[in-house]
Each structure stands twice: as C-alpha cells, then as structure tokens.
Design a protein around this motif. Sequence first.
Motif, short mmCIF file in Angstrom:
data_model
loop_
_atom_site.label_atom_id
_atom_site.label_comp_id
_atom_site.label_asym_id
_atom_site.label_seq_id
_atom_site.Cartn_x
_atom_site.Cartn_y
_atom_site.Cartn_z
N ASP A 163 30.58 -42.93 -14.81
CA ASP A 163 29.11 -42.37 -15.04
C ASP A 163 28.71 -40.89 -14.47
OD1 ASP A 163 28.45 -44.76 -16.38
OD2 ASP A 163 28.14 -45.79 -14.57
N ALA A 164 29.80 -40.55 -13.70
CA ALA A 164 29.51 -39.03 -13.34
C ALA A 164 28.45 -38.90 -12.37
CB ALA A 164 29.33 -38.15 -14.58
N ILE A 165 28.16 -39.97 -11.54
CA ILE A 165 27.10 -39.86 -10.53
C ILE A 165 27.61 -39.03 -9.47
CG2 ILE A 165 26.19 -41.18 -8.65
CD1 ILE A 165 26.51 -43.87 -10.56
N GLY A 166 26.59 -38.24 -9.21
CA GLY A 166 26.67 -36.93 -8.05
C GLY A 166 27.21 -35.91 -8.88
N ALA A 167 27.06 -35.69 -10.04
CA ALA A 167 27.06 -34.40 -10.84
C ALA A 167 25.78 -33.75 -10.93
CB ALA A 167 27.70 -34.87 -12.28
N ARG A 168 25.67 -32.44 -11.18
CA ARG A 168 24.34 -31.73 -11.15
C ARG A 168 24.53 -30.83 -12.60
NH1 ARG A 168 21.68 -28.63 -6.40
NH2 ARG A 168 21.02 -30.66 -6.02
N ILE A 169 23.67 -30.86 -13.55
CA ILE A 169 23.46 -30.03 -14.77
C ILE A 169 22.49 -29.15 -14.63
CG2 ILE A 169 23.45 -30.33 -17.13
CD1 ILE A 169 24.02 -33.15 -16.79
N ARG A 170 22.86 -28.02 -14.87
CA ARG A 170 21.75 -26.95 -15.03
C ARG A 170 21.74 -26.42 -16.32
NH1 ARG A 170 19.99 -25.10 -9.87
NH2 ARG A 170 21.59 -25.63 -8.21
N VAL A 171 20.54 -26.28 -17.04
CA VAL A 171 20.39 -25.83 -18.46
C VAL A 171 19.48 -24.63 -18.39
CG1 VAL A 171 19.34 -26.30 -20.79
CG2 VAL A 171 20.91 -27.88 -19.58
N THR A 172 19.97 -23.36 -18.75
CA THR A 172 19.01 -22.26 -18.86
C THR A 172 18.71 -21.97 -20.34
OG1 THR A 172 20.22 -21.20 -16.95
CG2 THR A 172 19.15 -19.78 -18.52
N VAL A 173 17.36 -21.56 -20.55
CA VAL A 173 16.84 -21.26 -21.66
C VAL A 173 15.75 -20.24 -21.43
CG1 VAL A 173 15.20 -22.31 -23.61
CG2 VAL A 173 17.13 -23.71 -22.48
N GLY A 174 16.10 -18.94 -22.13
CA GLY A 174 14.82 -18.14 -22.08
C GLY A 174 14.81 -17.53 -20.52
N GLY A 175 15.74 -17.63 -19.70
CA GLY A 175 15.38 -17.08 -18.33
C GLY A 175 15.19 -18.10 -17.30
N LYS A 176 14.91 -19.29 -17.90
CA LYS A 176 14.44 -20.45 -17.12
C LYS A 176 15.59 -21.54 -16.98
CE LYS A 176 9.43 -19.97 -17.27
NZ LYS A 176 9.32 -19.14 -18.19
N VAL A 209 24.71 -24.07 -20.48
CA VAL A 209 24.64 -25.26 -19.69
C VAL A 209 25.84 -25.47 -18.72
CG1 VAL A 209 25.46 -27.89 -19.89
CG2 VAL A 209 23.94 -26.46 -21.73
N GLU A 210 25.58 -25.44 -17.58
CA GLU A 210 26.51 -25.62 -16.32
C GLU A 210 26.54 -26.92 -15.92
OE1 GLU A 210 26.70 -22.69 -13.04
OE2 GLU A 210 26.18 -24.46 -11.99
N ILE A 211 27.71 -27.46 -15.72
CA ILE A 211 27.81 -28.84 -15.20
C ILE A 211 28.68 -28.70 -13.75
CG2 ILE A 211 28.91 -31.26 -15.60
CD1 ILE A 211 28.55 -30.57 -18.92
N ARG A 212 28.12 -29.05 -12.96
CA ARG A 212 29.19 -29.39 -11.76
C ARG A 212 29.49 -30.81 -11.36
NH1 ARG A 212 26.30 -29.07 -6.29
NH2 ARG A 212 26.28 -31.11 -6.72
N TRP A 213 30.76 -30.97 -11.77
CA TRP A 213 31.07 -32.57 -11.47
C TRP A 213 31.16 -33.02 -10.28
CZ3 TRP A 213 31.54 -35.23 -15.93
CH2 TRP A 213 31.64 -34.77 -17.10
N PRO A 214 31.40 -34.06 -10.05
CA PRO A 214 31.20 -34.68 -8.47
C PRO A 214 32.48 -34.26 -7.73
CG PRO A 214 30.82 -36.72 -10.01
CD PRO A 214 31.09 -35.36 -10.95
N ILE A 218 33.47 -26.98 -11.92
CA ILE A 218 32.45 -26.45 -12.77
C ILE A 218 32.77 -26.25 -14.36
CG2 ILE A 218 30.79 -24.67 -13.38
CD1 ILE A 218 30.35 -25.89 -10.30
N GLN A 219 31.89 -26.74 -15.13
CA GLN A 219 32.34 -26.55 -16.50
C GLN A 219 31.11 -25.86 -17.35
OE1 GLN A 219 33.44 -30.25 -18.42
NE2 GLN A 219 33.46 -29.54 -20.62
N GLU A 220 31.21 -24.84 -17.77
CA GLU A 220 30.26 -24.02 -18.72
C GLU A 220 30.29 -23.97 -20.21
OE1 GLU A 220 29.77 -20.24 -17.33
OE2 GLU A 220 29.74 -20.90 -15.11
N LEU A 221 29.06 -24.43 -20.90
CA LEU A 221 28.78 -24.28 -22.27
C LEU A 221 27.95 -23.25 -22.60
CD1 LEU A 221 28.70 -28.04 -23.01
CD2 LEU A 221 30.76 -26.71 -23.01
N THR A 222 28.15 -22.41 -23.67
CA THR A 222 27.05 -21.40 -24.12
C THR A 222 26.67 -21.80 -25.43
OG1 THR A 222 28.80 -20.19 -24.94
CG2 THR A 222 28.00 -19.74 -22.69
#
Length: 240
Positions: A163-176, A209-214, A218-222
């Motif tokens: 379930d990827a518990i412990g992962a962190r996801i960051r999504v950037t849209v328009g500078g936020k 989209v940045e995914i830091r797995w447990p 780091i995995q990045e999508l654009t």
Amino acid sequence: MGPEFGDFDLDGLIDLLVPDMGYGCLYRNTARGFFEEKSAALGVARVLGQYTSWSGNFADFDNDGWLDIFIANGDAHHLEAEEDILLHNDGGKRFVDVSAASGKDFQAKGVGRGSAVADIDNDGDLDLLVLNINGPPRLYRNDGGNRGNWLIIDLVGTAGNRDAIGARIRVTVGGKTQTRDIRSSSGYLSQSDLRAHFGLGTAARADRVEIRWPNGTIQELTAVDANQVLRVTEAPVKVK
C-alpha cells in the motif's frame, strides 16, 4: 481525540489538527523545531467551541487546491447529539464554517465518533463516512465538488509494503505544491482511502508529480493530465 496531519497552508510542511472537548487545536509547523497553535487566529476555535469534537479530517472537498477541515462531533458522556462541521480553507489564511451551505444533512445531529474520507463513486470529489454512537452511520456524498479539476494517485508498492504506507507525494500546479503522506490511519480510530487526492482548480494538468517511496527512492512525472485516477507502481529495486 483523533489527530490528523496535513499541509493546510501549502508551505511543504505537515501541520497537525487535534479535535478536543471544546475549541480543538490547529498546530502550524514552523520548520524551526516547534509547532504554533493557530486555532483562534484562523477561525477554527470560534466554530468548535460549542462542540465536543472527535474525528477530524484534512481534505480538499471543493478541488481548489487547499485542504479543508471536517469535524465529527458528539457529547462524550451523555450521548447528546451534535452537528458535524465543515470548514472551508480560504487560501491558508482562515477557515470558514460552510456547514449550513453544504446541505441539510449537516444540520442533522448525531453522536459522532469516527470519520473517513474517500471518493466512493470515483467522480473526482471526496465523500465522507461518519460513524455515530446510538445511531446509524452517515454517508455524505459530495455533489458539485468536482467542478474543479482533480487528480487521484494510487500507489502500488513493490520494494516495500503493497500500500506504499510511508510514501510522500508532492504535486505542483501553477507554482503551488501540495503534499500528501500515505498513512495507515486518519481521524479517530478510522482509516480513509489510501489513494491520494489533489484538487487542481482550473488547471488541465499537474506540472510535476514527485513520489518519495518509503525506501527513499524518488520518482518524478511531468505534465500529468487532470481528472484521472493514476496508478503508479514502484520500480523494483535492482540487485547488483
């Protein structure tokens, strides 16, 4: 009661919501080694002062990119029913009580305890399930929250837990940048959907989209298109 974690002001730091018997506490992460109590300054205490609050949830119910607050209420000792509360996040500056404007069911009283958030019908907006003592559970379906664009990310772990518990996801849209942690619990004795939901507002795609797995990978999508449930599978660890 049941604490909840989330970045309500989009500064990249995880803040803390603690429902309680009167007022509740909203702690802002200062990044200087301590938290600052902001419930009065941001309008939360004024609304919650009359209630006995149990389960709290950070969630973006209108897809504007800011985490709102839901609180389940009910007396602790005498099973006296109270209304549940929905607070709209006004750009990280204050929280506004929108319960009365969110449908007649928010005026119905119950002895609330647990609550969980999920997009039960996969229409892009978040719904609510509330468990009540001495009464049936309530399922609040969100109608109209998906007028703004959205993105749901469903992580599948392979190197660590499924379930990827412990992962962190960051999504950037328009500078936020919005931040979500995949956690094994939320609210009071409850578990919300493990899929991470992001409101994108008027944006047709997420810039990054940045995914830091447990395990720290780091995995990045654009240029990720909006209005989809995106399943991302963790790349297997290479053994030398």
